[in-house]
Design a protein around this motif. Structure first.
Motif, PDB file in Angstrom:
ATOM      1  N   ALA A   1      36.777  40.246  44.788  1.00 35.99           N
ATOM      2  CA  ALA A   1      36.047  40.476  43.540  1.00 35.99           C
ATOM      3  C   ALA A   1      35.583  39.169  42.931  1.00 35.99           C
ATOM      4  N   ALA A   2      36.401  38.097  43.071  1.00 38.87           N
ATOM      5  CA  ALA A   2      36.043  36.808  42.481  1.00 38.87           C
ATOM      6  C   ALA A   2      34.801  36.221  43.132  1.00 38.87           C
ATOM      7  N   ILE A   3      34.604  36.468  44.430  1.00 34.69           N
ATOM      8  CA  ILE A   3      33.421  35.921  45.112  1.00 34.69           C
ATOM      9  C   ILE A   3      32.284  36.929  45.159  1.00 34.69           C
ATOM     10  N   GLY A   4      32.443  38.088  44.486  1.00 31.44           N
ATOM     11  CA  GLY A   4      31.370  39.060  44.399  1.00 31.44           C
ATOM     12  C   GLY A   4      31.205  39.932  45.619  1.00 31.44           C
ATOM     13  N   ASN A   5      32.251  40.059  46.429  1.00 26.12           N
ATOM     14  CA  ASN A   5      32.161  40.870  47.641  1.00 26.12           C
ATOM     15  C   ASN A   5      32.531  42.316  47.291  1.00 26.12           C
ATOM     16  N   PHE A   6      31.537  43.055  46.750  1.00 28.72           N
ATOM     17  CA  PHE A   6      31.759  44.430  46.333  1.00 28.72           C
ATOM     18  C   PHE A   6      31.072  45.388  47.303  1.00 28.72           C
ATOM     19  N   SER A   7      31.526  46.595  47.270  1.00 31.10           N
ATOM     20  CA  SER A   7      30.859  47.647  48.037  1.00 31.10           C
ATOM     21  C   SER A   7      29.573  48.058  47.330  1.00 31.10           C
TER      22      SER A   7
ATOM     23  N   THR B   1      41.572  54.657  46.564  1.00 30.90           N
ATOM     24  CA  THR B   1      41.715  53.455  47.396  1.00 30.90           C
ATOM     25  C   THR B   1      42.150  52.301  46.515  1.00 30.90           C
ATOM     26  N   PRO B   2      43.153  51.525  46.916  1.00 31.55           N
ATOM     27  CA  PRO B   2      43.558  50.379  46.098  1.00 31.55           C
ATOM     28  C   PRO B   2      42.492  49.281  46.131  1.00 31.55           C
ATOM     29  N   GLY B   3      42.524  48.414  45.128  1.00 24.59           N
ATOM     30  CA  GLY B   3      41.566  47.316  45.040  1.00 24.59           C
ATOM     31  C   GLY B   3      41.146  47.105  43.593  1.00 24.59           C
ATOM     32  N   VAL B   4      40.033  46.405  43.428  1.00 26.13           N
ATOM     33  CA  VAL B   4      39.511  46.080  42.113  1.00 26.13           C
ATOM     34  C   VAL B   4      38.235  46.880  41.884  1.00 26.13           C
ATOM     35  N   TYR B   5      38.185  47.602  40.777  1.00 27.53           N
ATOM     36  CA  TYR B   5      37.024  48.410  40.416  1.00 27.53           C
ATOM     37  C   TYR B   5      36.349  47.763  39.203  1.00 27.53           C
ATOM     38  N   THR B   6      35.058  47.538  39.326  1.00 24.55           N
ATOM     39  CA  THR B   6      34.299  46.836  38.283  1.00 24.55           C
ATOM     40  C   THR B   6      33.123  47.699  37.849  1.00 24.55           C
TER      41      THR B   6
ATOM     42  N   LEU C   1      26.747  56.040  34.622  1.00 23.24           N
ATOM     43  CA  LEU C   1      27.675  54.924  34.818  1.00 23.24           C
ATOM     44  C   LEU C   1      27.724  54.566  36.301  1.00 23.24           C
ATOM     45  N   GLN C   2      27.665  53.257  36.575  1.00 23.97           N
ATOM     46  CA  GLN C   2      27.784  52.730  37.932  1.00 23.97           C
ATOM     47  C   GLN C   2      28.986  51.793  38.011  1.00 23.97           C
ATOM     48  N   TYR C   3      29.709  51.869  39.138  1.00 24.43           N
ATOM     49  CA  TYR C   3      30.808  50.943  39.366  1.00 24.43           C
ATOM     50  C   TYR C   3      30.833  50.573  40.844  1.00 24.43           C
ATOM     51  N   ALA C   4      31.550  49.489  41.143  1.00 24.15           N
ATOM     52  CA  ALA C   4      31.670  49.014  42.519  1.00 24.15           C
ATOM     53  C   ALA C   4      33.132  48.711  42.808  1.00 24.15           C
ATOM     54  N   HIS C   5      33.463  48.616  44.105  1.00 24.00           N
ATOM     55  CA  HIS C   5      34.851  48.445  44.530  1.00 24.00           C
ATOM     56  C   HIS C   5      34.967  47.202  45.409  1.00 24.00           C
ATOM     57  N   ALA C   6      36.008  46.400  45.159  1.00 28.03           N
ATOM     58  CA  ALA C   6      36.355  45.262  46.008  1.00 28.03           C
ATOM     59  C   ALA C   6      37.779  45.460  46.499  1.00 28.03           C
ATOM     60  N   VAL C   7      38.047  45.022  47.716  1.00 29.02           N
ATOM     61  CA  VAL C   7      39.347  45.309  48.327  1.00 29.02           C
ATOM     62  C   VAL C   7      40.462  44.484  47.705  1.00 29.02           C
ATOM     63  N   SER C   8      40.144  43.353  47.071  1.00 33.18           N
ATOM     64  CA  SER C   8      41.179  42.498  46.495  1.00 33.18           C
ATOM     65  C   SER C   8      40.585  41.697  45.345  1.00 33.18           C
ATOM     66  N   ASP C   9      41.489  41.017  44.611  1.00 28.79           N
ATOM     67  CA  ASP C   9      41.034  40.149  43.528  1.00 28.79           C
ATOM     68  C   ASP C   9      40.191  39.012  44.064  1.00 28.79           C
ATOM     69  N   ARG C  10      40.558  38.485  45.224  1.00 23.80           N
ATOM     70  CA  ARG C  10      39.791  37.366  45.795  1.00 23.80           C
ATOM     71  C   ARG C  10      38.392  37.820  46.170  1.00 23.80           C
TER      72      ARG C  10
END
Length: 828
Positions: free
Chosen positions: A466-472, A491-496, A455-464
């Protein structure tokens, strides 16, 4: 179904012509049959009975049907029947008599032209006088009288060729064998006596008779009967002298990985994958291989034809003009032998099989039988065949040819269909991290497929972001062995979820594929007090408004005392973060109230709130996220209330919104305006107070625009002031607002382009998340102005289309919020 008169007459004519054609076929086969086949083709009593039965049924049906213009009286029908019977008997007697005469001549002696091909000269003086000449029919021999086919295999290493002889034994026969490998063998003057017959009756007979004798062949090739001699040296007639013996056909599976799927271990393939393998056959073309196909419980027999292609490589050496140098120097015979050897030579051929894995079930294939161009069938194993295969084998046995049943099983191939894995987040609405704490939170993930999973996942610092695809950078977890797994994050944020694969296949994450982790702030508490006064009495009590941030319900404990009396401890329950207490003692005097602690019912633990009334004093409070409590400093409360005006929400029901949305609440005001209204908006981050002044309309709208965090909000009316300057503290006038962390979302689940036939429809698989009452809008990019809307109460699992192209999801929303379209947004 009713037929008009014309069609009825045409049907009657067709029946009459069909009966006549049947009779003509019987007559032609009996009249044109060669002498050797008269016994099988001659007209018998069964033919006459069949003719009479067909005529009787036809005339009877004609009388019953009453076809227009063909309606005859019973007397005419009876006369026609009698005429048909006489005609049938006459024709049958003539043809049957002719067959008997020909058969007698063939049995008792040859036709004169066969014995004496040239006219006899009878004018010699040496034969003057009277002589008695006895003409004895010669011996006749037929090799393989039934034109059967023969094949050789390890399970059947020899073939017995019947030789049918008509005459009086013993005989001397000479025959030769031309092997496909270039060998030649001659067998001269082989003696056959009556005891050599294949039947016990033949061995017991004496004198002239018809018997069959075996010739055993142990190698593929061409067998030719050269001659047959009677005991007195007279050479007999050979009517048919050549037959073929071929190698039995063979069939095998050829798989890309040697031994895979054949030696017991299944080959694993994902659903919709294509597996390529080959069937290699050898034998005399054209060949027909049959194999068993079993998917789950469904079983069928597949027939694969193999048509010989010019230039295909054979397994036996090619024959040239000098083949068999020991054979008789007869050009005609050698040419015929070479032609037969070339026709019976074994050839190899391979046909590719492209197999699409249809479902996540075992796919089993096994070769059942193979038939060559001479109707020789080679069966593999002695297992119970399905009905379809039994019918094919029975049909083959009814034809002329050799049936070889080998104890060795045919090649088998086992493929295991595997489903695509998937992964999705479970419930993560309560995923929160506390500020200034070194801790982590679990994000539950549900996995489907065959473990172990990657399983792979990525992290974005905020919903905004994540919406523009700015993931780690994607993070790959170690192999996961259980279908329920918790991802630990700090770490808080959005995990996808980015990618998922299991032991066999690569899949795609399912919805919901994102989870928001929020960071909570320290809880706080605020107290406000207002005196309760009456015009004639003055102050009669106090209203205490307690505003708390945390997870309700709460218990509030306080002490009540009066000068000269012992304090009493009391406890009340607060169901909401904001609670109003009406403290109205019945006895006169000075009363003191001191709040000691507040605790949550879910924990059952308390935290000190000593002397919250005094400025600069230190106290403690806590909530579900901070059970150990936090410091509370410098709380003071002053407020004057004139209970004259009133305010209430027109619709106090709970509201549901998504992050970033706004809410509007209508408040009805009573009393003398204009009014000044105070209200609080409380969330888990704290409480904020608002004031609306100069309100003239008795119905005022409160707008809540600060819904930027998920959780529970409470809009609470706290105070109203009328035109006279009289203020009143409001109780029990709060409306909860639930802000959802996840908006509804939708995307296509197209792993690859979808194909469908022209004029048919195809379903584009979709996946939605949300609260129901979905509205989905999509369009074909070739026609962007034509946007199509779909509404469903529960779910939308696919879009039916009739036109090819690239489809795009434009908008999705549910009963609460407008959603977002996530990748992949398009499907081809």
């Amino acid at each position: 179904m009713h037929l008009d008169p014309v069609n009825q007459r045409l049907l009657t004519l067709a029946a009459f012509l069909g009966i006549a054609a049947t009779k003509l076929q019987h007559i032609f086969l009996a009249w044109a049959a060669p002498p050797s086949e008269l016994q099988e083709a001659a007209l018998g009593a069964r033919h006459l009975l069949l003719w009479c039965l067909l005529d009787t049924v036809f005339l009877g049906a004609l009388q019953i049907a009453q076809v227009p213009k063909l309606c005859f009286s019973k007397a005419k029908i009876l006369g026609a029947w009698f005429a048909f019977m006489v005609l049938n008997v006459g024709i049958w007697g003539k043809v049957a008599g002719r067959n008997e005469a020909v058969d007698d001549g063939y049995a008792n002696g040859p036709v004169l032209s066969d014995v004496y091909p040239k006219p006899a000269v009878l004018n010699s003086p040496y034969i003057i006088g009277s002589h008695l000449v006895h003409v004895r029919p010669p011996t006749t021999a037929v090799l393989n009288p039934n034109s059967d086919s023969f094949c050789l295999a390890p399970a059947s290493p020899t073939a017995t060729i019947p030789l049918q002889i008509k005459g009086t034994p013993p005989w001397l026969i000479t025959y030769e064998h031309y092997g496909v490998d270039g060998t030649y063998r001659l067998f001269e003057n082989i003696t056959l006596t009556g005891v050599d017959s294949l039947s016990a009756e033949g061995r017991a007979k004496k004198g002239r008779r018809i018997e069959s004798y075996p010739i055993v062949v142990d190698a593929p090739g061409v067998l030719r009967l050269v001659k047959i001699l009677e005991a007195g040296g007279m050479e007999g007639n050979v009517i048919k002298n050549v037959t073929d013996v071929v190698a039995c056909p063979q069939a095998h599976f050829i798989v890309p990985d040697k031994g895979s799927g054949i030696e017991g271990e299944p080959i694993d393939r994902c659903v919709d994958d294509v597996y390529d393998f080959e069937i290699r056959v050898s034998g005399t073309p054209p060949l027909l291989a049959r194999y068993r196909k079993k998917i789950g419980d469904k079983e069928s027999i597949i027939a694969v034809p193999f048509a010989f292609r010019e230039g295909a490589v054979g397994s036996e050496p090619a024959l040239n003009a000098t083949a068999h140098p020991d054979a008789p120097a007869d050009t005609h015979i050698n040419d015929e032998i070479r032609r037969r050897l070339a026709a019976t030579r074994r050839r190899d051929q391979t046909v590719p099989i492209h197999l699409k894995i249809e479902s996540p079930l075992p796919h089993f294939f096994k070769i059942v039988a193979i038939t060559d161009g001479q109707n020789n069938t080679f069966e593999y194993g002695f297992e119970q065949l399905p009905p379809a295969a039994s019918v094919l084998v029975d049909q083959q046995r009814s034809q002329k040819g050799t049936l070889v049943q080998s104890p060795e099983p045919g090649d088998a191939l086992l493929l295991q269909g595997r489903p695509y894995p998937s992964a999705r987040f479970a419930s993560c609405e309560n995923a929160k991290l506390r500020a200034n704490y070194d801790e982590s939170v679990s994000l539950p993930v549900i996995l489907e497929g065959n473990g172990a999973w990657s399983l792979q996942y990525a992290h974005a610092v905020s919903d905004r972001a994540a919406a523009i695809g700015n993931f780690s950078s994607p993070i790959t977890l170690p192999p996961i062995l259980t279908p329920l797994h918790d991802i630990q994050v700090s770490t808080p944020g959005v995990y996808t979820l980015i990618a998922v694969s299991d032991r066999y296949c690569k899949g795609v994450p399912d919805l919901p594929l994102s989870c928001s982790v929020q960071q909570t702030v320290s809880p706080s508490m605020k107290l406000s007090t207002t005196t309760i006064e009456e015009a004639c009495v003055g102050t009669i009590g106090t209203l205490v408004n307690v505003s708390m941030t945390g997870e309700p319900p709460f218990w509030i404990e306080y002490e009540q005392s009066r000068i000269g009396e012992k304090p009493t401890t009391k406890r009340i329950q607060a169901e909401k973060p904001r609670h109003t207490m009406r403290l109205q003692p019945t006895e006169p005097g000075t009363h003191f109230y001191s709040f000691k602690k507040v605790l949550e019912m879910s924990h059952g633990l308390g935290w000190d709130l000593t002397d919250l009334w005094g400025a600069g004093r230190r106290g403690l409070m806590g909530d579900l996220n901070y059970p150990e409590g936090v410091d509370v400093l410098n709380l003071t409360f002053t407020q004057i209330i004139h209970p004259q005006s009133n305010a209430r929400f027109l619709r106090p029901q709970k509201m549901i919104r998504c992050l970033g949305d706004a809410a509007e609440l209508v408040v009805a005001l009573d009393g003398n305006g204009p009014w000044t209204l105070k209200y609080d908006i409380t969330s888990d981050t704290g409480a904020r107070s608002y004031v609306k002044e100069g309100i003239v309309d008795p119905n005022v709208v409160i707008e809540v625009n600060d819904l930027e965090r998920a959780g529970n909000y409470m809009v609470d009316l706290t105070e109203i002031t009328d035109a006279n300057g009289c203020s009143r503290s409001l109780q029990g006038r709060a409306v909860p607002i639930e802000v959802l962390a996840q908006r509804p979302s939708a995307h296509f689940q197209c792993l690859k382009p979808i194909s469908f036939l022209e004029g048919s429809t195809a379903k584009l698989p979709t996946s939605l998340s949300g609260s129901g009452q979905f509205v989905l809008r999509y369009r074909n990019q070739a026609d962007p102005s034509n946007i199509i809307t779909i509404k469903q109460a529960k779910k939308i699992d696919g879009i039916d289309i009739k036109t090819p192209g690239t489809y795009e999801i434009v908008e999705v929303r549910d009963e609460h919020c407008t959603g977002q379209v996530v990748s992949p947004q398009t499907c081809d």
